[in-house]
Motif scaffolding. Structure first.
Motif: not given
Length: 472
Positions: A347-359, A391-394, A397-402
């Motif tokens: 929790d509390g970490l910003p989303l990484d939009w370059e990570e493959k799932h986020a992209a 934690p980076a993947l957590v 997951l929570k950030g994209l759900g948000g």
């Protein structure tokens, strides 16, 4: 940067996906037709407003400043009839159901609109629009005192719905007592009847027709040409078709650049066929009833998120078949995602939009807001989180759900869910008794308590920090 992909939007007007280009750089004007507030909203309304809530959220995630307008129709034949039936004023009725609608939309996780205009507050703007149409020869006073729009004088009528004037003519008729010159014409201003709400106009006491209100209110807040106009599928014709005719007829410019419509929500009828959920067919399930039912099944506060998740698993333009089995399946799927988050750090970490799932998530959302494909990335992430607890993947997951406004509850609270036959105090008492039994090496009783809980849908989870529980 979230995405360098072009944002593609399917427009009902062009019948194809188009690259989104806003009227004003960095800003989006968005108008979505609201409800006529004479009754509680049903799940079909929820389907439409959840869809446009996610569209708005993705536009904002992409960095656009969104002005989101959703109107309230508070003068209408149905409102007048219902108020008379209940022996109250139309104002009392509409205030009651406007508040209920706002509560229902908030329950489903929808952001409040930037502006929520009521039709009765915009009578002067409607009168100005009607006067302009009359001056241009597009409106006339009928023999019954109503002011009607002359459909045949507006070139291109039918371009949104794909209906030709010949097709419309074949199914049209003028009822007894109507003063239209042509059966295709529609009313802009209705002459007042005894006992009805009415306002003063150049054409006498009366009230507005249904279609004119949205043309007046959208122009007031968003300008004569704006970006996105949306609503349910039943509004394409005649409501949105008539909005185009009025607005473009009066202003001489394109009304909305992108027309977006959600798909219908269908329910199974007694004869086995599927029907659109609607109040006119008396086959609707109110959002309130649905929330009460799902909270009872899945736990207080969980039902709303399950319903939202259920709606998002289908693309916004596709039909949805609504039945309790699919709701249960949605709960099971959402539970899998919360299980991956339960006890995990990130929790509390910003989303990484370059990570493959986020992209991949962003590519799906840029492709006409394809939430089913985007949600698939959440399940891929959950699988990896279960394996690694990274934690980076957590965070991902929570950030994209948000972005979709899901997965924001405390996982342990969600997973506890509904307790059948046992309240939380009793469960905690049994957990303590079981712990005491294990310490005294009374393993038979400890196993008996676990089995007792499981029989009532409660799974006990032993962790290094102690025993917790959730609904099975």
């Amino acid at each position: 940067m979230i995405s360098t992909n072009p944002l593609m939007i399917y427009s009902t007007l062009s019948r194809r996906k188009e690259v989104f280009k806003p009227v004003h750089e960095g800003r989006v004007g968005m108008y979505v037709c609201g409800v006529t507030v004479y009754d509680y909203c049903h799940i079909g309304h929820g389907r439409t407003f959840v869809a446009f809530d996610v569209i708005r959220r993705w536009l904002e995630a992409r960095g656009y400043q969104v002005t989101f307008v959703r109107n309230v129709t508070d003068v209408d034949d149905k409102i007048i009839r219902r108020a008379a039936e209940r022996g109250i004023s139309t104002l009392e009725l509409t205030r009651e159901f406007t508040a209920a609608m706002q509560q229902d939309m908030a329950s489903l996780g929808c952001l409040p609109p930037t502006y929520e205009p009521h039709a009765t507050d915009f009578i002067p703007q409607m009168l100005n629009l009607i006067r302009t149409l009359q001056d241009k020869g597009l409106a006339y006073v009928g023999s019954d005192g109503d002011v009607d729009f002359a459909v045949r004088r507006f070139p291109g009528y039918g371009k949104l719905s794909g209906k030709s004037l010949d097709d419309l003519q074949a199914g049209a008729r003028i009822g007894i007592g109507q003063g239209k010159r042509d059966p295709l014409d529609f009313v802009l201003w209705k002459k007042a009847k005894p006992g009805e709400p009415h306002w003063t106009s150049p054409w006498g006491e009366g009230r507005p027709g249904w279609h004119i209100e949205c043309s007046a209110m959208s122009c007031h807040y968003l300008g004569k040409t704006f970006d996105i106009h949306g609503g349910g599928p039943d509004l394409i014709f005649p409501h949105h078709e008539n909005e185009i005719a009025q607005s473009e007829g009066a202003n001489g410019v394109r009304f909305a650049n992108y027309w977006m419509h959600s798909g219908p929500l269908r329910v199974r009828a007694a004869d086995g066929t599927e029907q659109k959920m609607s109040k006119s067919l008396h086959n609707f399930w109110t959002i309130r009833d649905a929330l009460s039912e799902t909270d009872g099944k899945f736990g207080a506060g969980n039902g709303a998120e399950v319903l939202r998740f259920f709606l998002l698993r289908t693309h916004y333009r596709s039909p949805i078949s609504f039945n309790t089995g699919l709701i249960v399946d949605a709960h099971k799927a959402l539970t899998r995602l919360y299980e991956a988050l339960d006890g995990a750090k990130g929790d509390g970490l910003p989303l990484d939009w370059e990570e493959k799932h986020a992209a991949a998530f962003a590519r799906a959302m840029d492709d006409d807001f394809n939430t089913p494909v985007a949600i698939a990335q959440l399940f891929d992430l959950a699988t990896e989180v279960n394996r690694s607890k990274d934690p980076a993947l957590v965070r991902q997951l929570k950030g994209l759900g948000g972005v979709l406004n899901i997965l924001q509850r405390d996982p342990a609270a969600f997973l506890k869910g509904a307790v059948k036959g046992l309240d939380e105090e009793e469960i905690n008492r049994l957990i303590k008794e079981r712990s005491d039994c294990k310490k005294s090496r009374n393993f038979a009783r400890a196993d008996e308590i676990r089995a007792q809980c499981l029989a009532q849908g409660i799974v006990l989870l032993d962790t290094p920090q102690g025993t917790t529980w959730r609904r099975s």
